[in-house]
Design an enzyme around this catalytic site. Structure first.
Site: not given
Length: 263
Positions: A62, A207
């Site tokens: 992400d 992430h």
């Protein structure tokens, strides 16, 4: 004699009353079960993982808050011949358009992660569509490809979100293995957590700006590949049609009999 008759009547009354209570409980329990079953059926669930006999998993990143490590991530993925999926927020796309192009050019999925990173279950249908369409258009303008994978910020969703996402052309994607890399606990906790919990069809959450990502990512990939897993993009592991999602979020293939029932 009267006492005997009264006692007998009380016994009969007690038995009848008990039977009524039991039948009532069974009746209402059945209703409760049916209500709960209906509610469970009506609740829509994103794709958390995929049922497959193949040793395939997907890792995803992400991207919302920075770009310090993205080049290093791409180099690591190249080194191990791994393709992944990146979910991009609209304002991240605005800040790093060249990186969006680079991610796409290297053969990775470019997915939608909303426009402003809100709690999308709190939004109206129109607001959700705007969040998706704005970022989808930005990605298309940079890559020439319309994204069809969407991950809601914070993993926050409801039926309205999933229905609207589908209407906008998206599969809503979650994860069944959370690396917790954002907690910045160090390298080993991430490697251990991911490699212990993956299974066939898993989707792993990372992430792009996690503090130790350039240290733990090579170790995770090496361990997974050593264990026989093939790491593929989410677009290659999910089913595009003839599927259903069970209560755990696992995407499963519809059998022929189930297809006929749903026609």
């Amino acid at each position: 004699m009267k006492l005997f008759v009264i006692s007998k009547r009380r016994t009969i009354f007690t038995i009848i009353f008990s039977v009524i209570i039991i039948l009532g409980a069974l009746f209402f329990n059945d209703i409760s079960y049916k209500v709960m079953a209906t509610l469970a059926t009506d609740k829509l669930i994103p794709i958390y993982s995929v049922e497959t006999e193949e040793k395939k998993i997907a890792i995803s990143f992400d991207a919302a808050w920075g770009d310090s490590y993205t080049d290093g991530i791409l180099e690591t993925l190249d080194k191990y011949n791994v393709k992944s999926t990146f979910f991009l927020v609209g304002f991240w796309v605005d800040r790093y358009p060249d990186m969006v192009k680079k991610i796409d050019a290297k053969g990775h999925d470019v997915g939608n992660h909303s426009s402003t990173h809100p709690h999308m279950s709190k939004l109206s249908k129109e607001q959700i569509a705007e969040e998706l369409n704005q970022t989808g258009k930005k990605i298309y303008n940079l890559t020439g490809k319309k994204p069809y994978l969407f991950r809601p910020p914070f993993g926050d969703y409801n039926n309205n979100l999933i229905k609207t996402g589908k209407e906008c052309g998206y599969y809503t994607i979650q994860w069944d293995v959370d690396s917790l890399d954002w907690k910045e606990l160090g390298v080993e906790p991430v490697v251990d957590r991911v490699t212990r919990n993956v299974k066939n069809g898993s989707i792993v959450l990372f992430h792009n700006n996690a503090k130790y990502v350039l240290e733990f990512l090579p170790l995770v990939i090496e361990k997974l590949q050593k264990d026989g897993y093939e790491i593929v993009p989410i677009s290659e592991i999910i089913m595009k049609d003839n599927y259903y999602i069970d209560h755990t979020g696992k995407q499963k293939k519809l059998e022929n009999s189930e297809k006929e029932e749903n026609q």
